[in-house]
Design a protein around this motif. Structure first.
Motif, PDB file in Angstrom:
ATOM      1  N   ASP A  25       0.838  -1.188   0.000  1.00 43.72           N
ATOM      2  CA  ASP A  25       0.000   0.000   0.000  1.00 43.72           C
ATOM      3  C   ASP A  25       0.882   1.251   0.000  1.00 43.72           C
ATOM      4  O   ASP A  25       1.998   1.239   0.533  1.00 43.72           O
ATOM      5  CB  ASP A  25      -0.896  -0.018   1.244  1.00 43.72           C
ATOM      6  CG  ASP A  25      -2.024   0.983   1.166  1.00 43.72           C
ATOM      7  OD1 ASP A  25      -1.754   2.190   1.326  1.00 43.72           O
ATOM      8  OD2 ASP A  25      -3.181   0.571   0.956  1.00 43.72           O
ATOM      9  N   VAL A  27       0.443   3.775   1.802  1.00 40.90           N
ATOM     10  CA  VAL A  27       0.653   4.118   3.209  1.00 40.90           C
ATOM     11  C   VAL A  27       1.914   3.430   3.731  1.00 40.90           C
ATOM     12  O   VAL A  27       2.763   4.046   4.390  1.00 40.90           O
ATOM     13  CB  VAL A  27      -0.570   3.723   4.057  1.00 40.90           C
ATOM     14  CG1 VAL A  27      -0.249   3.786   5.551  1.00 40.90           C
ATOM     15  CG2 VAL A  27      -1.749   4.634   3.729  1.00 40.90           C
ATOM     16  N   MET A 467      -4.111  10.579   8.592  1.00 36.53           N
ATOM     17  CA  MET A 467      -4.866   9.533   7.898  1.00 36.53           C
ATOM     18  C   MET A 467      -6.151   9.235   8.649  1.00 36.53           C
ATOM     19  O   MET A 467      -6.126   8.928   9.842  1.00 36.53           O
ATOM     20  CB  MET A 467      -4.038   8.247   7.773  1.00 36.53           C
ATOM     21  CG  MET A 467      -4.716   7.161   6.939  1.00 36.53           C
ATOM     22  SD  MET A 467      -3.667   5.688   6.746  1.00 36.53           S
ATOM     23  CE  MET A 467      -3.881   4.895   8.356  1.00 36.53           C
ATOM     24  N   PRO A 468      -7.299   9.335   7.981  1.00 40.72           N
ATOM     25  CA  PRO A 468      -8.550   8.992   8.660  1.00 40.72           C
ATOM     26  C   PRO A 468      -8.589   7.515   9.012  1.00 40.72           C
ATOM     27  O   PRO A 468      -8.137   6.664   8.232  1.00 40.72           O
ATOM     28  CB  PRO A 468      -9.627   9.350   7.631  1.00 40.72           C
ATOM     29  CG  PRO A 468      -8.923   9.320   6.311  1.00 40.72           C
ATOM     30  CD  PRO A 468      -7.515   9.751   6.581  1.00 40.72           C
ATOM     31  N   SER A 470     -10.934   5.647   8.944  1.00 39.77           N
ATOM     32  CA  SER A 470     -11.788   4.911   8.022  1.00 39.77           C
ATOM     33  C   SER A 470     -10.985   4.235   6.912  1.00 39.77           C
ATOM     34  O   SER A 470     -11.482   3.314   6.252  1.00 39.77           O
ATOM     35  CB  SER A 470     -12.837   5.849   7.402  1.00 39.77           C
ATOM     36  OG  SER A 470     -12.207   6.942   6.742  1.00 39.77           O
ATOM     37  N   TYR A 471      -9.730   4.670   6.704  1.00 41.39           N
ATOM     38  CA  TYR A 471      -8.896   4.043   5.678  1.00 41.39           C
ATOM     39  C   TYR A 471      -8.283   2.729   6.183  1.00 41.39           C
ATOM     40  O   TYR A 471      -7.861   1.881   5.396  1.00 41.39           O
ATOM     41  CB  TYR A 471      -7.773   4.997   5.246  1.00 41.39           C
ATOM     42  CG  TYR A 471      -6.968   4.489   4.069  1.00 41.39           C
ATOM     43  CD1 TYR A 471      -7.444   4.626   2.769  1.00 41.39           C
ATOM     44  CD2 TYR A 471      -5.747   3.843   4.256  1.00 41.39           C
ATOM     45  CE1 TYR A 471      -6.724   4.147   1.690  1.00 41.39           C
ATOM     46  CE2 TYR A 471      -5.015   3.356   3.183  1.00 41.39           C
ATOM     47  CZ  TYR A 471      -5.510   3.512   1.896  1.00 41.39           C
ATOM     48  OH  TYR A 471      -4.801   3.038   0.830  1.00 41.39           O
ATOM     49  N   VAL A 472      -8.237   2.565   7.495  1.00 36.03           N
ATOM     50  CA  VAL A 472      -7.576   1.393   8.084  1.00 36.03           C
ATOM     51  C   VAL A 472      -8.383   0.132   7.777  1.00 36.03           C
ATOM     52  O   VAL A 472      -9.611   0.126   7.855  1.00 36.03           O
ATOM     53  CB  VAL A 472      -7.419   1.566   9.604  1.00 36.03           C
ATOM     54  CG1 VAL A 472      -6.823   0.301  10.233  1.00 36.03           C
ATOM     55  CG2 VAL A 472      -6.543   2.775   9.908  1.00 36.03           C
ATOM     56  N   SER A 473      -7.662  -0.923   7.451  1.00 35.09           N
ATOM     57  CA  SER A 473      -8.293  -2.222   7.196  1.00 35.09           C
ATOM     58  C   SER A 473      -7.436  -3.313   7.825  1.00 35.09           C
ATOM     59  O   SER A 473      -6.245  -3.108   8.100  1.00 35.09           O
ATOM     60  CB  SER A 473      -8.404  -2.477   5.693  1.00 35.09           C
ATOM     61  OG  SER A 473      -7.100  -2.605   5.124  1.00 35.09           O
ATOM     62  N   LEU A 476      -4.284  -3.857   5.809  1.00 40.41           N
ATOM     63  CA  LEU A 476      -3.251  -2.836   5.986  1.00 40.41           C
ATOM     64  C   LEU A 476      -2.488  -3.071   7.284  1.00 40.41           C
ATOM     65  O   LEU A 476      -1.256  -2.947   7.322  1.00 40.41           O
ATOM     66  CB  LEU A 476      -3.875  -1.437   5.981  1.00 40.41           C
ATOM     67  CG  LEU A 476      -2.890  -0.281   6.198  1.00 40.41           C
ATOM     68  CD1 LEU A 476      -1.850  -0.223   5.095  1.00 40.41           C
ATOM     69  CD2 LEU A 476      -3.639   1.055   6.300  1.00 40.41           C
ATOM     70  N   GLN A 497      -5.366  12.330  13.255  1.00 33.98           N
ATOM     71  CA  GLN A 497      -6.695  12.651  12.737  1.00 33.98           C
ATOM     72  C   GLN A 497      -7.326  13.702  13.636  1.00 33.98           C
ATOM     73  O   GLN A 497      -7.175  13.667  14.861  1.00 33.98           O
ATOM     74  CB  GLN A 497      -7.597  11.411  12.667  1.00 33.98           C
ATOM     75  CG  GLN A 497      -8.940  11.693  11.981  1.00 33.98           C
ATOM     76  CD  GLN A 497      -9.742  10.432  11.720  1.00 33.98           C
ATOM     77  OE1 GLN A 497      -9.314   9.322  12.031  1.00 33.98           O
ATOM     78  NE2 GLN A 497     -10.922  10.575  11.123  1.00 33.98           N
TER      79      GLN A 497
END
Length: 573
Positions: A25, A27, A467-468, A470-473, A476, A497
């Motif tokens: 990614d 990131v 980084m919000p 909400s981008y975390v998975s 990742l 954030q």
């Protein structure tokens, strides 16, 4: 809340290109660049480096000569004495050299200085005792670079010496302000911090330097690369325990050492792990730094480091079991004494004119000498200033210092060397001895020469990026595991954030130091969060601040079999 400076790393690179090259990614690509890993070869080594990427030991100055001398000493049955040190790095260094040389058939023994009786490193008494015992060759590890006078004495008494160390090279400043570096007059001086060194990486610990020597010695003696499998766990423990930067070679040494620890059958290590209620297959840097390491260090602080060395040398688990238990009990005593000492030191600073000093020099006459370094570290964290804790001993005043990023403690002590009887260390830590009448003079000079600004004295926290959450998975987070091992020089990823609304914070824990809550972003999305610290203060802040900015680390909460994304809040405002 203490004042902090928040910064976001702004290092540039073609993150799309890096991500494509390494199938990661963007990131993760940015995280790698933030750790100053630049170029395709360096990124490959950072992500996937293995033992084949370690630098050849013979590239280190004087190492081939030292190995040849030791091989000859083994063949000629020369009497060798290893002089180690009483901390985790010195214990592991001594263990590596002792096991290796005994395995080669050498006539070898070891002496680790007693912290209270001998102080740090090689001293005149140890040299004279070695001569009286018929020793012919001294071999230092994790010390010796600052022992020029003692090694000169060894030669006058008919002995030779080999120095292996990793500490800074002592120097004198001449009338023109130029530094004259001083090496001990030994047969070989191995130290990656030598100013004439060409070895690619200067950041090794003492045990890694000793292991490099053994690795080359084994090859000379027909043992091939057996040193890696025999000693890599010890190297990893010392690297983490001595708080070396987890960069370059050290990443490989610790990564490979952890893999070996996960399946270790070494009796001493296994007993220490199991008696601390740890599972070998789940060991990480944290467990070395905060559980196993303190147990090993406790022996040198409150008793004798020879006890920890005996544990590492134990041949069976039956032999190791009582030794491991003794170290755990010593560490429990050390913890209790440290808490009392820290409280006293903080009170001394806050209730005196010390509170105005930029460099803290705290004289605690009755403090246990072995705890000075720990308490100095706690003072440094509490006040965010370079801190020395000194105590009265039979041989004058001794103590330890711990520093902050902007202050090179060793270099500043070099400017005060006329006030000291002995000193040594790194930019971030030092040990000193001095006459009691010089304590006030040392405090005055360190502060007079100090150039630290208020900005330097404000703790800095650097986030990798905004980084919000909400981008975390989960994928990742799993990918970020490629960046392990985390530690000094390779921190865990940290993100920023703003405009988050805290929802229903609840305080848990016997010490009221855990807060669980949900955070809601501007779009109304909610996610689980946790904060570790002063729980009541955090909740009170949430009540008066409907929107927070936070620095956070993402994780997966696996409690009770769940696999929930979670934000761990590191700081807030």
């Amino acid at each position: 809340m203490n004042e902090e400076r928040w910064m976001v790393a702004a290092k540039k690179a073609d993150f799309r290109k890096i991500a494509g090259q390494f199938h990661i990614d963007q990131v993760t690509a940015r995280l790698i660049r933030n750790r100053d890993v630049i170029g395709e070869e360096a990124v490959e080594k950072y992500l996937h480096g293995g033992r084949e990427d370690l630098y050849p030991p013979e590239a280190m100055k004087n190492l081939p000569e030292a190995a040849a001398l030791l091989k000859q000493a083994v063949q000629e049955e020369t009497r060798i004495r290893i002089i180690g040190d009483y901390d985790i790095d010195g214990i592991m260094s001594s263990c590596i050299l002792l096991k290796a040389l005994r395995g080669l058939g050498a006539r070898v023994d070891v002496r680790i200085p007693e912290r209270l009786r001998d102080g740090y490193g090689l001293n005149e008494n140890l040299v004279r005792q070695a001569a009286a015992d018929g020793i012919e060759l001294l071999l230092t590890c994790d010390n010796g670079i600052a022992a020029a006078d003692q090694i000169a004495l060894a030669y006058r008494l008919g002995m030779r010496a080999v120095v292996t160390d990793h500490h800074e090279i002592p120097f004198r400043v001449d009338g023109d302000g130029k530094r004259e570096y001083i090496l001990p007059p030994a047969e070989a001086v191995i130290d990656p911090k030598r100013k004439d060194e060409t070895y690619p990486f200067p950041g090794l610990c003492g045990a890694a330097v000793a292991w490099k020597l053994v690795d080359f010695l084994y090859r000379l003696c027909g043992r091939g690369d057996a040193a890696f499998g025999e000693f890599i766990e010890y190297v990893a423990i010392a690297t983490v325990g001595d708080v070396m930067e987890l960069k370059d070679e050290n990443r490989i040494l610790v990564r490979e050492g952890l893999r070996a620890l996960h399946r270790t059958q070494k009796p001493g290590l296994l007993e220490l792990i199991l008696q601390n209620q740890l599972e070998p297959e789940n060991l990480d840097v944290y467990h070395i730094g905060f559980i196993l390491g303190p147990c090993l260090n406790a022996s040198g602080r409150l008793d004798t480091a020879a006890r920890a060395l005996r544990l590492m040398m134990a041949g069976t688990r039956q032999e190791a079991a009582p030794l491991a238990q003794e170290l755990i009990e010593l560490n429990a005593s050390r913890k209790e004494m440290t808490v009392k000492g820290e409280e006293e030191a903080v009170h001394m600073v806050e209730e005196s004119d010390l509170v105005h000093d930029r460099v803290l020099v705290v004289f605690m006459p009755d403090c246990h000498e072995s705890l000075a370094g720990i308490i100095a570290g706690r003072l440094k964290e509490h006040f965010y200033r370079p801190s020395f804790v000194l105590t009265r001993t039979a041989d004058g005043v001794k103590g330890s210092g711990r520093s902050i990023e902007a202050y090179s403690m060793y270099e500043e002590l070099c400017r005060c060397s006329d006030l000291l009887t002995k000193f040594g260390g790194h930019p971030m830590a030092a040990g000193i001895s001095l006459p009691e009448e010089n304590v006030g003079l040392l405090r005055e000079r360190l502060n007079r020469l100090c150039t630290l600004t208020q900005t330097d004295l404000t703790p800095k926290i650097v986030a990798d990026m905004a980084m919000p959450f909400s981008y975390v998975s989960p994928s990742l987070i799993r990918e970020m595991d490629l960046l392990k091992p985390f530690g000094n020089g390779n921190p865990k990823p940290l993100f920023a954030q703003r405009d988050l609304r805290p929802c229903s914070p609840r305080v848990f824990g016997k010490n009221r130091n855990v807060v669980k809550l949900q955070m809601a972003d501007a779009g109304g999305r909610r996610f689980d969060a946790v904060y570790f610290g002063d729980g009541e203060e955090f909740v009170s802040y949430c009540r008066t601040h409907p929107a927070l900015s936070v620095l956070y680390a993402p994780s997966i909460d696996t409690y009770m079999g769940r696999n929930t994304l979670q934000m761990t809040i590191r700081s807030y405002r």
